[in-house]
Design a protein around this motif. Structure first.
Motif, PDB file in Angstrom:
ATOM      1  N   ARG A  33     115.046 -10.245  20.232  1.00  0.00           N
ATOM      2  CA  ARG A  33     114.044 -10.109  21.289  1.00  0.00           C
ATOM      3  C   ARG A  33     113.816  -8.633  21.613  1.00  0.00           C
ATOM      4  N   ARG A  78     110.476  -6.447  21.037  1.00  0.00           N
ATOM      5  CA  ARG A  78     109.883  -5.647  22.119  1.00  0.00           C
ATOM      6  C   ARG A  78     109.627  -4.209  21.645  1.00  0.00           C
ATOM      7  N   ARG A 106     106.723  -4.043  19.274  1.00  0.00           N
ATOM      8  CA  ARG A 106     105.424  -4.094  19.946  1.00  0.00           C
ATOM      9  C   ARG A 106     105.116  -2.759  20.638  1.00  0.00           C
ATOM     10  N   GLU A 107     106.160  -2.195  21.252  1.00  0.00           N
ATOM     11  CA  GLU A 107     105.985  -0.870  21.889  1.00  0.00           C
ATOM     12  C   GLU A 107     105.511   0.145  20.855  1.00  0.00           C
ATOM     13  N   LEU A 146     101.909  -0.309  19.831  1.00  0.00           N
ATOM     14  CA  LEU A 146     100.923   0.086  20.840  1.00  0.00           C
ATOM     15  C   LEU A 146     101.101   1.533  21.298  1.00  0.00           C
ATOM     16  N   THR A 147     101.890   2.289  20.530  1.00  0.00           N
ATOM     17  CA  THR A 147     101.985   3.722  20.806  1.00  0.00           C
ATOM     18  C   THR A 147     101.099   4.444  19.801  1.00  0.00           C
ATOM     19  N   ILE A 148     100.106   5.130  20.341  1.00  0.00           N
ATOM     20  CA  ILE A 148      99.099   5.763  19.473  1.00  0.00           C
ATOM     21  C   ILE A 148      99.417   7.239  19.304  1.00  0.00           C
ATOM     22  N   ASN A 176      93.499   1.994  15.782  1.00  0.00           N
ATOM     23  CA  ASN A 176      94.420   2.539  16.793  1.00  0.00           C
ATOM     24  C   ASN A 176      93.659   3.291  17.888  1.00  0.00           C
ATOM     25  N   ILE A 191      92.244   0.822  20.192  1.00  0.00           N
ATOM     26  CA  ILE A 191      93.272   0.319  21.135  1.00  0.00           C
ATOM     27  C   ILE A 191      93.425   1.288  22.299  1.00  0.00           C
ATOM     28  N   LEU A 192      93.402   2.585  21.953  1.00  0.00           N
ATOM     29  CA  LEU A 192      93.535   3.617  22.996  1.00  0.00           C
ATOM     30  C   LEU A 192      92.313   3.608  23.919  1.00  0.00           C
ATOM     31  N   LYS A 250      94.421  -0.641  25.833  1.00  0.00           N
ATOM     32  CA  LYS A 250      95.488  -1.580  25.476  1.00  0.00           C
ATOM     33  C   LYS A 250      96.760  -0.862  25.029  1.00  0.00           C
ATOM     34  N   ALA A 251      96.663   0.454  24.847  1.00  0.00           N
ATOM     35  CA  ALA A 251      97.831   1.206  24.362  1.00  0.00           C
ATOM     36  C   ALA A 251      98.918   1.268  25.423  1.00  0.00           C
ATOM     37  N   ARG A 252     100.174   1.275  24.965  1.00  0.00           N
ATOM     38  CA  ARG A 252     101.302   1.397  25.881  1.00  0.00           C
ATOM     39  C   ARG A 252     101.665   2.862  26.135  1.00  0.00           C
ATOM     40  N   ALA A 253     101.505   3.664  25.087  1.00  0.00           N
ATOM     41  CA  ALA A 253     101.916   5.067  25.198  1.00  0.00           C
ATOM     42  C   ALA A 253     101.083   5.917  24.250  1.00  0.00           C
ATOM     43  N   VAL A 254     101.007   7.205  24.565  1.00  0.00           N
ATOM     44  CA  VAL A 254     100.286   8.144  23.707  1.00  0.00           C
ATOM     45  C   VAL A 254     101.260   9.245  23.300  1.00  0.00           C
ATOM     46  N   ARG A 255     101.334   9.510  22.001  1.00  0.00           N
ATOM     47  CA  ARG A 255     102.215  10.584  21.538  1.00  0.00           C
ATOM     48  C   ARG A 255     101.605  11.935  21.933  1.00  0.00           C
ATOM     49  N   THR A 276      99.260  13.135  19.278  1.00  0.00           N
ATOM     50  CA  THR A 276      97.924  12.520  19.322  1.00  0.00           C
ATOM     51  C   THR A 276      97.100  13.147  20.438  1.00  0.00           C
ATOM     52  N   LEU A 288     103.783  -7.201  29.199  1.00  0.00           N
ATOM     53  CA  LEU A 288     103.369  -8.238  28.247  1.00  0.00           C
ATOM     54  C   LEU A 288     104.556  -8.928  27.586  1.00  0.00           C
ATOM     55  N   ASP A 289     105.736  -8.321  27.673  1.00  0.00           N
ATOM     56  CA  ASP A 289     106.891  -8.856  26.937  1.00  0.00           C
ATOM     57  C   ASP A 289     107.355 -10.207  27.451  1.00  0.00           C
TER      58      ASP A 289
END
Lengths: 214, 79
Positions: A201, A205, A208-209, A212-214, B31, B34-35, B39-44, B47, B74-75
C-alpha cells in the motif's frame, strides 16, 4: 555514505562492552552484500517462471476441488450403510464405522480447504502477473494481498476447528485434538501477509506520488 | 487544492501552445496537461526552473495561493 569495514569505527571512544561487540562484528562478516545472480522482476525473470508454476498448480487445484465437490454431492445420495467401511488412525488402533455425517464433514472440509487455497492461488497468480510486467506496486495488489491474508486465516483456522470437531464429536480417538501451539505458525504467516499488504500500500502510494510529480 | 497553476493565462500571453512549451521544458504534453489542470501533487524545482526560463516569469507568476480547504487525499479511497 559508503560503509568502510576494513577500518575501525570513527566514533568517539566506545564503551568496553560495545567495543567487544564491535570487534566481534568486524571478525564475523554480518553485512555480506548479496545480489541475486538472476533477474527477479519483469519479462523472462524468475517471477514469470513462478507464474507458470502457479498457473499449473491453479489448474491442478481446480480439478481437485471440482472432483471433491462431485464426491461431496455424491456422498449425500450414495447409501453407505451397506458398504461397511471403517476408519482408523495411522497406527491402526481404534476403528470406527464411516457414518454419513463423518463422510460429509470430511469431504466438505477438504473441499473448503482446497477451495480456499484455489482462491489464494488465484490472487497470487494475479500478483505475479504484475511482477512479470515489472510493475508490482499497483493498488490492486494491496487488495489481493489482504484477501490472501484473510483466506489464509479462515482456511487455517477452519482446519484447526474442523480437527477439533472431528476429534471431539465425530470420531473421538481416531484423530488427536490439536493444541493452541499449532496455531502459532498460521497466525505468524497471516500477520506477515497483512504487513506485506501494508508495505505494498505504501509502495502504491509512493508510485502515485511519483506519477503525479511533474 | 488551494494552490493554483496559472499556465493557461501565461501561455495565452506568450502566444505559446502547450506542445511547444512541453518541448522546450522537456516534459511530456500529458504531464504538462496534468500540471495545467491542477491534478499534479508536486512540482520539481527543475521543472519549475525550466517553466520560468521558457515563460520568462517568476515562480509566483505560475503558482498562486487561494485560501480554502485543501482537497482530500486521494490515497484513502484508492486502496
Amino acid at each position: 555514505m559508503p560503509s568502510d569495514r576494513s577500518h575501525p569505527e570513527r566514533s568517539d571512544r566506545p564503551t568496553p562492552g560495545l567495543a567487544g561487540i564491535r570487534a566481534l562484528g568486524r571478525a564475523i562478516p554480518f553485512r555480506i552484500s548479496f545480489k541475486t545472480p538472476f533477474k527477479t522482476l519483469g519479462p523472462g525473470s524468475v517471477s514469470s517462471l513462478l507464474k507458470i508454476a502457479l498457473d499449473v498448480a491453479y489448474v491442478l487445484l481446480m480439478v481437485i476441488t471440482a472432483v471433491l465437490l462431485l464426491v461431496f454431492l455424491a456422498s449425500i445420495f450414495v447409501p453407505i450403510a451397506n458398504l461397511n467401511i471403517t476408519v482408523s488412525n495411522d497406527s491402526g488402533g481404534r476403528q470406527q464405522p464411516l457414518t454419513r455425517p463423518l463422510l460429509l464433514f470430511g469431504v466438505g472440509a477438504l473441499t473448503s480447504y482446497f477451495g480456499g487455497f484455489l482462491l489464494i492461488l488465484r490472487n497470487l497468480r494475479m500478483i505475479f502477473r504484475t511482477l512479470t510486467i515489472g510493475d508490482p506496486f499497483q493498488p490492486d495488489n494491496v487488495r489481493r494481498l489482504r484477501q490472501v491474508g484473510l483466506i489464509l486465516a479462515v482456511v487455517t483456522g477452519g482446519v484447526w476447528l474442523a480437527q477439533g470437531v472431528v476429534a471431539a464429536r465425530l470420531a473421538p480417538g481416531v484423530m488427536e485434538r490439536q493444541g493452541f501451539g499449532e496455531l502459532l505458525t498460521p497466525i505468524f504467516s497471516v500477520l506477515v501477509v497483512f504487513v506485506l499488504a501494508e508495505v505494498f500500500r505504501e509502495g502504491a502510494r509512493l508510485r502515485r506520488e511519483s506519477e503525479l510529480t511533474i | 487544492m488551494a494552490i493554483r497553476i496559472q499556465l493557461d493565462r501565461l501561455l495565452v500571453e506568450r502566444r505559446m501552445s502547450l506542445t511547444e512549451l512541453a518541448d522546450r521544458v522537456g516534459v511530456t504534453v500529458a504531464n504538462l496537461s496534468i500540471l495545467k489542470t491542477g491534478k499534479a501533487r508536486a512540482v520539481r524545482f527543475t521543472t519549475l526552473y525550466a517553466l520560468c526560463r521558457e515563460l520568462e516569469c517568476q515562480p509566483g507568476d505560475i503558482l498562486t495561493y487561494e485560501p480554502g480547504p485543501p482537497e482530500p487525499d486521494l490515497d484513502d479511497d484508492e486502496t
